[in-house]
Write a protein that holds these residues in place. Structure first.
Motif, short mmCIF file in Angstrom:
data_model
loop_
_atom_site.label_atom_id
_atom_site.label_comp_id
_atom_site.label_asym_id
_atom_site.label_seq_id
_atom_site.Cartn_x
_atom_site.Cartn_y
_atom_site.Cartn_z
N TYR A 120 0.73 -0.79 0.32
CA TYR A 120 -0.23 0.02 0.09
C TYR A 120 1.13 1.55 -0.19
O TYR A 120 0.26 2.21 -0.67
CB TYR A 120 -0.75 0.18 1.18
N VAL A 137 -11.33 -7.58 6.43
CA VAL A 137 -11.34 -6.22 6.08
C VAL A 137 -11.78 -5.27 7.21
O VAL A 137 -10.93 -4.61 6.19
CB VAL A 137 -13.52 -6.84 5.46
N ARG A 154 -8.35 -2.45 6.36
CA ARG A 154 -9.38 -0.94 5.48
C ARG A 154 -8.46 0.35 5.15
O ARG A 154 -8.15 0.17 4.55
CB ARG A 154 -10.14 -0.85 6.57
N LYS A 158 -6.19 -0.18 -0.51
CA LYS A 158 -6.66 0.80 -1.38
C LYS A 158 -8.63 0.30 -1.51
O LYS A 158 -9.36 1.35 -1.50
CB LYS A 158 -6.51 0.37 -3.58
N HIS A 159 -8.65 -0.68 -1.62
CA HIS A 159 -10.31 -1.45 -1.14
C HIS A 159 -10.04 -3.01 -0.57
O HIS A 159 -9.14 -3.55 -1.03
CB HIS A 159 -11.04 -1.02 -2.37
N ASN A 160 -11.25 -3.60 -0.53
CA ASN A 160 -11.32 -4.59 -0.25
C ASN A 160 -12.98 -5.20 0.09
O ASN A 160 -13.70 -4.44 0.12
CB ASN A 160 -11.18 -4.60 1.34
N TYR A 161 -13.62 -6.48 0.05
CA TYR A 161 -14.23 -6.93 0.09
C TYR A 161 -14.50 -8.05 0.80
O TYR A 161 -13.12 -9.02 1.20
CB TYR A 161 -14.64 -7.64 -1.39
#
Lengths: 161, 564
Positions: free
Chosen positions: B88, B117, B121, B125-128
């Motif tokens: 990151y 998650v 966070r 960049k993003h998470n699901y």
């Protein structure tokens, strides 16, 4: 300076913690935060009031926009907008001061929503200044409990007048 | 035909063109591993999940493609967190697939459950979290798209076990459409014209390039601009390789805390600083208020949050670095006939050249002890500068950055932002998978290498030719250097003289070990080691209390350099 941001987000799990985590992780300050759904069930709007100098507010706005689930960020401070907060206040009341409390409530166009022998609960709605004025006037009677909605806001339809 | 979640996942990875996945199995991902014999990619079994994420990161940095790692729930997932934060901070495209307990158990403190998650966070960049198998294909598609587009970064997808077992019809989304994500690639034409004019008018311009030049493939455009407009170039640690290091006239070396005298003086005296794909990190700027005090600052970056974050700049351009530099080239190419850039910038280039001569990167050679810088120089000489160099973190990293001259992008792999010890060796494994025909060397310290030494097994069992060169000084050298310079030589807990016999350790894992203790052996044994097939450790016993210079003390101005 205080800024009010209107943040349009995807209505999905975790979006609030993404926004809240951004503020805490980067040391930004949240004064109040309000979230609610919009007419589109897939979209929510958050109203965030925060404080900071120009550079900090610029970073907050950009960092919010960088979040993948954030669709739009508008700094309402730069625009003509309507700001409202609702406050519920439980106030000490007795036979001697009840009339004075009700007069104050009346002047500010608040509503009495609950009454008992020794308490009055009132509902007040207004912008920052009005809420601050109500609170300062009612404090002398003894405010036992307070619950605030956080600011909600909307851009005014006519901007150039 | 209906497929299980696990089968859909593998189909998605195939369509994303994944060649290799670094992973480690566990209960929550057994269903995925059960399908692996049918996978289109190679799975590399690591020995610790941190190794998997760093290897995926190293693969991504060396190849420019998205790196992928696959781990189980709970500890498997948390073991990747350091590596995710590493990727990151350095904007590296990685997709992390984590197992999760079955959806009915989520939130129940089930065995090997963790809210990965929630944990990741702030460092993804993003998470699901995939809660419906019908969402799986488009989530995976989005994850790869997000990882590689805009400012690249790690994206994590959490996969509950029951979702991997559930069957549904596989539908590959035709494209990715996200209303909330729309990075701006094209530079603003007016701003480009403004920058072009600033370059035409400048007498003392300097390019300060960062990792964004490498990730956006802007090195050719950058080299064109520097060479044709006669602008000296310095780069951050992350930017090394974005401009040919053997261009003695224009290349100033790295800037910042351990930057060269010429680079730091150049920044300090420039009238125009072109910051390209860099983010004014504190290790680069030193005291922010005295950074580039005489210059107009131009900042080109794909990430709007990088602009005006640490330093107030005069001309911001939010765009892809390559597109911005190509637009600048287009704008300035016709000016080559009308403007004498070479003559105009000549006094400046001469001045910068004088600084470089006055205080070049150097060290006091010794006939009796091995200087770590000498080892790095020899590595460059022997490999003709054509190796992929990975580093750990600390003195080894700085000496590698300073003394191995980098000419090409994607050849220097180092944890710049997070400064993760233990990064280099697993990253080298990843890089070797990306570039099987390249010489991949991990320049390590004796402290850092022990942080992911278990990956020797991964390297050996995959017959990888990764070479580990340990600059062994028996200290956590960079911390010791700070203790020496700023803490009255109170070497508290930085002496690491109890260490394994690295030669025997290599042999125990089935690798080859060498030890160098004499100066006269350095070149011969290094050559022998690099010629030895397979995984090799070279334990080089270097000067114990050598320091990295120049050094700008933390928080000082760039001109306040401690020199050799």
């Amino acid at each position: 300076m205080r800024h009010t941001l209107s943040v349009t987000v995807e209505n999905e799990p975790g979006v609030l913690s993404r926004v809240a985590g951004l503020f805490s992780g980067r040391g930004f300050n949240i004064e109040s935060l309000n979230v609610g759904p919009t007419l589109d069930p897939g979209i929510s709007v958050m109203t965030i009031t925060t404080e900071g100098d120009e550079q900090i507010i610029e970073q907050i706005v950009k960092q919010l926009r960088k979040l993948i689930t954030v669709i739009k960020v508008v700094d309402l401070t730069e625009l003509k907008s309507v700001l409202r907060e609702m406050v519920l206040m439980k106030i000490n009341a007795n036979d001697a001061n009840r009339a004075e409390i009700l007069r104050t409530v009346d002047i500010f166009r608040c509503k009495v929503v609950d009454v008992s022998i020794d308490e009055i609960t009132i509902e007040a709605t207004g912008n920052y200044d009005k809420i601050a004025a109500i609170l300062s006037l009612l404090t002398r009677f003894g405010v036992k409990e307070i619950s605030r909605s956080g600011m909600v806001a909307m851009k005014r339809s006519v901007q150039n007048s | 035909m209906e497929l299980t979640g696990a089968q859909i996942l593998l189909e998605c990875l195939k369509r994303e063109g994944v060649e290799v996945v670094f992973g480690f199995p566990g209960g929550a991902v057994i269903d995925i591993y059960n399908e692996l014999p049918n996978a289109s990619f190679k799975h590399v079994l690591v020995r610790h999940e941190q190794g998997a994420i760093h290897a995926a990161d190293g693969y991504a940095r060396a190849s420019g493609k998205v790196g992928v790692c696959l781990v189980t729930s709970g500890p498997g997932a948390t073991n990747t967190v350091t590596g995710i934060a590493t990727a990151y901070m350095d904007s590296i495209p990685v997709v992390i697939l984590t197992g999760q307990v079955p959806t009915p158990l989520i939130g129940n403190d089930a065995f090997q459950e963790v809210d990965i998650v929630g944990i990741t966070r702030p460092c993804t960049k993003h998470n699901y979290l995939v809660k419906d198998v019908n969402d799986l294909a488009h989530v995976i598609r989005q994850a790869f798209f997000l990882a590689r587009s805009g400012r690249p970064g790690p994206v994590l997808v959490d996969l509950p076990k029951d979702i991997m077992q559930t069957r549904t019809k596989f539908v590959w989304p035709a494209d990715v459409n996200m209303r909330s994500y729309n990075p701006n690639y094209k530079p603003h034409a007016g701003q480009i014209r403004k920058v072009a004019q600033l370059i035409r008018e400048s007498e003392r311009p300097i390019i300060y390039a960062g990792g964004g030049v490498i990730s956006s493939h802007a090195h050719e455009a950058l080299t064109w601009l520097a060479e044709n407009l006669h602008i000296p170039v310095t780069a951050t640690l992350m930017g090394l390789g974005c401009f040919p290091g053997d261009n003695k006239r224009l290349w100033l070396g790295m800037l910042g805390m351990h930057g060269t005298y010429a680079a730091n003086m150049g920044i300090n005296n420039a009238d125009l600083v072109l910051a390209i794909g860099a983010r004014f990190d504190d290790r680069v700027t030193g005291k922010v208020s005295t950074f580039a005090p005489k210059a107009t600052l131009v900042h080109i970056d794909i990430d709007p949050t990088s602009i005006q974050k640490n330093v107030s700049v005069h001309v911001p351009i939010v765009s892809d670095c390559r597109l911005a530099l190509e637009a600048l080239k287009e704008e300035l190419e016709p000016s080559l006939a009308d403007y004498d850039f070479e003559g105009g910038h000549m006094p400046w280039i001469t001045k910068v050249g004088v600084w470089a001569k006055e205080h070049p990167l150097t060290y006091k050679p010794s006939a009796t002890t091995i200087k770590p810088q000498y080892v790095v120089e020899k590595l460059h000489e022997i490999t003709k500068g054509d190796a992929i160099i990975c580093t750990e973190v600390g003195q080894n990293q700085m000496w590698a950055a300073q003394f191995y001259t980098f000419n090409k992008p994607n050849t220097f792999l180092s944890s710049g932002g997070l400064g993760t010890m233990g990064y280099g060796f697993p990253a080298a494994i990843g890089a070797q998978f990306a570039c099987p025909d390249k010489m991949v060397i991990d320049i390590a310290g004796d402290g850092s290498i022990q942080m992911n030494i278990q990956e020797l097994a991964t390297s050996v069992c995959n017959n990888l030719g990764v070479k580990i060169v340990i600059l062994n000084n028996g200290f956590l050298g960079m911390v010791r250097q700070w203790q020496e310079l700023f803490y009255k030589k109170n070497y508290c807990e930085t002496c690491m003289d109890a260490q394994p016999d690295f030669v025997k350790l290599a042999e125990a894992y089935g690798a080859t070990g060498f030890r160098i203790t004499q100066v006269e052996d350095v070149e011969r044994v290094l050559r022998q080691a690099l010629d030895t097939p397979g995984t090799v450790i070279v334990d080089v016993r270097v000067e114990k209390e050598e320091n990295v210079y120049p050094m700008v003390p933390a928080g000082a101005s760039l001109t306040d350099m401690l020199l050799v």
